[in-house]
Design a protein around this motif. Structure first.
Motif, PDB file in Angstrom:
ATOM      1  N   GLU A 126      27.797   2.650   4.983  1.00 41.35           N
ATOM      2  CA  GLU A 126      26.493   2.537   5.637  1.00 41.35           C
ATOM      3  C   GLU A 126      26.069   1.086   5.797  1.00 41.35           C
ATOM      4  O   GLU A 126      25.487   0.712   6.819  1.00 41.35           O
ATOM      5  N   ARG A 127      26.358   0.259   4.812  1.00 43.11           N
ATOM      6  CA  ARG A 127      26.028  -1.164   4.921  1.00 43.11           C
ATOM      7  C   ARG A 127      26.850  -1.820   6.026  1.00 43.11           C
ATOM      8  O   ARG A 127      26.343  -2.652   6.782  1.00 43.11           O
ATOM      9  N   PHE A 128      28.124  -1.448   6.113  1.00 38.68           N
ATOM     10  CA  PHE A 128      28.974  -1.964   7.192  1.00 38.68           C
ATOM     11  C   PHE A 128      28.406  -1.551   8.550  1.00 38.68           C
ATOM     12  O   PHE A 128      28.342  -2.355   9.486  1.00 38.68           O
ATOM     13  N   HIS A 129      27.996  -0.288   8.668  1.00 36.62           N
ATOM     14  CA  HIS A 129      27.424   0.225   9.912  1.00 36.62           C
ATOM     15  C   HIS A 129      26.167  -0.552  10.289  1.00 36.62           C
ATOM     16  O   HIS A 129      25.978  -0.945  11.449  1.00 36.62           O
ATOM     17  N   HIS A 130      25.301  -0.793   9.314  1.00 40.03           N
ATOM     18  CA  HIS A 130      24.070  -1.548   9.564  1.00 40.03           C
ATOM     19  C   HIS A 130      24.391  -2.978   9.989  1.00 40.03           C
ATOM     20  O   HIS A 130      23.777  -3.512  10.934  1.00 40.03           O
ATOM     21  N   GLY A 131      25.347  -3.602   9.301  1.00 42.74           N
ATOM     22  CA  GLY A 131      25.712  -4.975   9.650  1.00 42.74           C
ATOM     23  C   GLY A 131      26.301  -5.077  11.040  1.00 42.74           C
ATOM     24  O   GLY A 131      26.011  -6.035  11.776  1.00 42.74           O
ATOM     25  N   LEU A 132      27.120  -4.097  11.421  1.00 42.88           N
ATOM     26  CA  LEU A 132      27.716  -4.111  12.755  1.00 42.88           C
ATOM     27  C   LEU A 132      26.651  -3.894  13.823  1.00 42.88           C
ATOM     28  O   LEU A 132      26.701  -4.507  14.904  1.00 42.88           O
ATOM     29  N   SER A 133      25.679  -3.049  13.545  1.00 43.39           N
ATOM     30  CA  SER A 133      24.569  -2.841  14.476  1.00 43.39           C
ATOM     31  C   SER A 133      23.766  -4.127  14.670  1.00 43.39           C
ATOM     32  O   SER A 133      23.407  -4.497  15.793  1.00 43.39           O
ATOM     33  N   SER A 134      23.520  -4.821  13.569  1.00 44.23           N
ATOM     34  CA  SER A 134      22.789  -6.093  13.632  1.00 44.23           C
ATOM     35  C   SER A 134      23.574  -7.124  14.433  1.00 44.23           C
ATOM     36  O   SER A 134      23.007  -7.881  15.240  1.00 44.23           O
ATOM     37  N   ALA A 135      24.886  -7.154  14.227  1.00 44.89           N
ATOM     38  CA  ALA A 135      25.733  -8.109  14.942  1.00 44.89           C
ATOM     39  C   ALA A 135      25.707  -7.837  16.439  1.00 44.89           C
ATOM     40  O   ALA A 135      25.633  -8.772  17.258  1.00 44.89           O
ATOM     41  N   LEU A 136      25.752  -6.554  16.829  1.00 43.40           N
ATOM     42  CA  LEU A 136      25.709  -6.204  18.244  1.00 43.40           C
ATOM     43  C   LEU A 136      24.395  -6.666  18.871  1.00 43.40           C
ATOM     44  O   LEU A 136      24.378  -7.202  19.992  1.00 43.40           O
ATOM     45  N   LEU A 137      23.295  -6.484  18.136  1.00 39.52           N
ATOM     46  CA  LEU A 137      21.998  -6.919  18.641  1.00 39.52           C
ATOM     47  C   LEU A 137      21.955  -8.434  18.806  1.00 39.52           C
ATOM     48  O   LEU A 137      21.533  -8.945  19.848  1.00 39.52           O
ATOM     49  N   ILE A 138      22.417  -9.159  17.813  1.00 40.08           N
ATOM     50  CA  ILE A 138      22.372 -10.624  17.843  1.00 40.08           C
ATOM     51  C   ILE A 138      23.260 -11.194  18.943  1.00 40.08           C
ATOM     52  O   ILE A 138      22.873 -12.114  19.673  1.00 40.08           O
ATOM     53  N   VAL A 139      24.451 -10.630  19.102  1.00 42.75           N
ATOM     54  CA  VAL A 139      25.406 -11.141  20.085  1.00 42.75           C
ATOM     55  C   VAL A 139      24.938 -10.894  21.510  1.00 42.75           C
ATOM     56  O   VAL A 139      25.360 -11.585  22.446  1.00 42.75           O
ATOM     57  N   SER A 140      24.027  -9.936  21.689  1.00 47.00           N
ATOM     58  CA  SER A 140      23.546  -9.627  23.042  1.00 47.00           C
ATOM     59  C   SER A 140      22.867 -10.821  23.701  1.00 47.00           C
ATOM     60  O   SER A 140      22.968 -11.004  24.926  1.00 47.00           O
ATOM     61  N   PHE A 141      22.209 -11.653  22.923  1.00 45.43           N
ATOM     62  CA  PHE A 141      21.468 -12.779  23.503  1.00 45.43           C
ATOM     63  C   PHE A 141      22.401 -13.853  24.066  1.00 45.43           C
ATOM     64  O   PHE A 141      22.243 -14.260  25.225  1.00 45.43           O
ATOM     65  N   TYR A 184      24.167   9.431  13.851  1.00 42.60           N
ATOM     66  CA  TYR A 184      23.533  10.749  13.924  1.00 42.60           C
ATOM     67  C   TYR A 184      24.282  11.823  13.127  1.00 42.60           C
ATOM     68  O   TYR A 184      23.667  12.798  12.691  1.00 42.60           O
ATOM     69  N   CYS A 185      25.578  11.630  12.961  1.00 42.19           N
ATOM     70  CA  CYS A 185      26.372  12.667  12.280  1.00 42.19           C
ATOM     71  C   CYS A 185      26.498  12.455  10.776  1.00 42.19           C
ATOM     72  O   CYS A 185      26.756  13.417  10.038  1.00 42.19           O
ATOM     73  N   ARG A 186      26.292  11.198  10.313  1.00 45.06           N
ATOM     74  CA  ARG A 186      26.540  10.959   8.894  1.00 45.06           C
ATOM     75  C   ARG A 186      25.478  10.124   8.171  1.00 45.06           C
ATOM     76  O   ARG A 186      25.275  10.296   6.974  1.00 45.06           O
ATOM     77  N   TYR A 187      24.797   9.213   8.872  1.00 45.41           N
ATOM     78  CA  TYR A 187      24.007   8.213   8.152  1.00 45.41           C
ATOM     79  C   TYR A 187      22.498   8.403   8.200  1.00 45.41           C
ATOM     80  O   TYR A 187      21.796   8.006   7.284  1.00 45.41           O
ATOM     81  N   GLN A 188      21.977   8.967   9.298  1.00 48.48           N
ATOM     82  CA  GLN A 188      20.520   9.053   9.441  1.00 48.48           C
ATOM     83  C   GLN A 188      20.072  10.502   9.601  1.00 48.48           C
ATOM     84  O   GLN A 188      20.404  11.166  10.581  1.00 48.48           O
ATOM     85  N   ALA A 189      19.318  10.991   8.640  1.00 49.15           N
ATOM     86  CA  ALA A 189      18.787  12.353   8.734  1.00 49.15           C
ATOM     87  C   ALA A 189      17.317  12.272   9.158  1.00 49.15           C
ATOM     88  O   ALA A 189      16.450  11.917   8.361  1.00 49.15           O
ATOM     89  N   TYR A 190      17.044  12.575  10.408  1.00 49.47           N
ATOM     90  CA  TYR A 190      15.662  12.620  10.870  1.00 49.47           C
ATOM     91  C   TYR A 190      14.975  13.850  10.266  1.00 49.47           C
ATOM     92  O   TYR A 190      15.627  14.832   9.925  1.00 49.47           O
ATOM     93  N   SER A 191      13.669  13.791  10.176  1.00 48.80           N
ATOM     94  CA  SER A 191      12.929  14.940   9.649  1.00 48.80           C
ATOM     95  C   SER A 191      13.073  16.120  10.599  1.00 48.80           C
ATOM     96  O   SER A 191      13.368  15.962  11.793  1.00 48.80           O
ATOM     97  N   LYS A 192      12.835  17.312  10.089  1.00 53.85           N
ATOM     98  CA  LYS A 192      13.011  18.521  10.888  1.00 53.85           C
ATOM     99  C   LYS A 192      12.042  18.608  12.059  1.00 53.85           C
ATOM    100  O   LYS A 192      12.288  19.341  13.020  1.00 53.85           O
ATOM    101  N   SER A 193      10.937  17.866  11.966  1.00 51.78           N
ATOM    102  CA  SER A 193       9.945  17.909  13.049  1.00 51.78           C
ATOM    103  C   SER A 193       9.947  16.646  13.912  1.00 51.78           C
ATOM    104  O   SER A 193       9.101  16.498  14.793  1.00 51.78           O
TER     105      SER A 193
END
Length: 259
Positions: A5-20, A133-142
Motif C-alpha cells: 500500500e505504501r508503494f502504491h501511494h508513493g507511485l500515485s504521488s510520483a505520477l501526480l508530481i511528474v505530470s507538471f 478499488y479491488c484491494r486498498y480502499q474500502a469506501y463506505s457502503k453509502s
C-alpha cells in the motif's frame, strides 16, 4: 517487509508530481509524434489498430488481475468500489477494443516511441486504479449515494459521450473523399474547439476523480491534462497553418473559453 500500500501511494504521488514537468515538456520542447504530428525519426511504425490495442491493453489486464485477486472486504462490500472500477473498464474496453476496430487500417501508423511510452503509462496507471478499488480502499457502503460521487459520475458520463461523439465525427470525416486525409472537423463541440475528443476525455476523468476523491484518480486526471492540453494546442496550431479557411478566431484549442 515490503509494504504494497505504501508503494502504491508513493507511485500515485510520483505520477501526480511528474505530470507538471510533462506538461512543460510537451508544450514547449516536444510535440508528441502521434497522428498528424507523426515523424519517421522516432523508430519503426506499427499498424494503428495493433498499436492502440497494445498500449491500452495493460489497463484491462490490470483490471482483470485486480478483480480476480480482490479483497472481498474491500471490493465486494462497497458499491462505490464496483462503480468506479466499472467506469475505468468501460472507457478502456472502448479505447482498447472497440475504437481500434473502428479506425481505418490505413490511418497514420504509430511509431515505437509512442507505443512504448503509452504502454508504460498504462502499465503504471492500470495498476494504480484497479488495485486501489479491488484491494486498498474500502469506501463506505453509502459513499455511492453522496452528492460528490453522483455528480462526479454524471460528469464522467457527459465526458464519455462527448468523447464518443467527437470520435465518430473524426472517423466519419476520414472516410469522406479524399479518403484518409486530414480535413476540418465540423459539428458538435468542434464548432467551438479544435479538439472536442480531448475535451471529452478531460471532462470524463475530471468526473471520475471527483467521484473517487482519491490520490490515484487525481494523479490520473493531472496526467491526462498534462498530455492532452499541449497536444490539443499543437493540433490547433497545425490546423491554423494547414487550412487557410480554418475558423481560428471562432474556436478554442481544447477547453472552451480557457485554452
Amino acid at each position: 517487509m515490503f509494504n504494497h500500500e505504501r508503494f502504491h501511494h508513493g507511485l500515485s504521488s510520483a505520477l501526480l508530481i511528474v505530470s507538471f514537468p510533462l506538461y512543460l515538456l510537451l508544450r514547449y520542447r516536444i510535440v508528441a509524434p502521434f497522428g498528424k504530428h507523426s515523424s519517421g525519426h522516432w523508430g519503426p511504425t506499427v499498424s494503428p489498430r495493433i498499436a492502440w490495442f497494445l498500449f491500452e491493453s495493460p489497463n484491462l489486464v490490470w483490471s482483470l488481475y485486480a478483480y480476480w485477486n480482490r479483497d472481498p472486504q474491500v471490493f465486494d462490500e462497497s458499491a462505490a468500489n464496483q462503480y468506479l472500477l466499472a467506469l475505468f473498464v468501460i472507457h478502456y474496453v472502448n479505447r482498447c477494443i472497440v475504437y481500434p476496430l473502428r479506425i481505418s487500417p490505413k490511418s497514420q501508423r504509430v511509431n515505437i516511441a509512442v507505443i512504448s511510452s503509452a504502454f508504460l503509462f498504462c502499465l503504471v496507471n492500470g495498476f494504480l486504479q484497479a488495485m486501489y478499488y479491488c484491494r486498498y480502499q474500502a469506501y463506505s457502503k453509502s459513499f455511492h449515494l453522496s452528492p460528490a460521487f453522483q455528480i462526479g459520475c454524471g460528469i464522467w458520463f457527459v465526458g464519455f459521450l462527448t468523447n464518443l461523439h467527437a470520435d465518430a465525427i473524426l472517423l466519419k470525416l476520414r472516410q469522406q473523399p479524399p479518403v484518409n486525409t486530414y480535413k476540418i472537423p465540423q459539428g458538435g463541440l468542434f464548432r467551438y474547439i479544435s479538439c472536442a475528443n480531448f475535451f471529452g476525455e478531460i471532462v470524463e476523468w475530471l468526473g471520475y476523480a471527483m467521484a473517487s476523491q482519491s490520490l490515484p484518480a487525481w494523479a490520473f486526471f493531472a496526467w491526462v491534462c498534462a498530455n492532452l492540453i499541449p497536444r490539443g494546442l499543437a493540433h490547433h496550431e497545425w490546423y491554423c497553418m494547414k487550412f487557410e479557411d480554418y475558423p481560428r478566431h471562432e474556436r478554442w484549442a481544447v477547453i472552451p473559453f480557457v485554452v
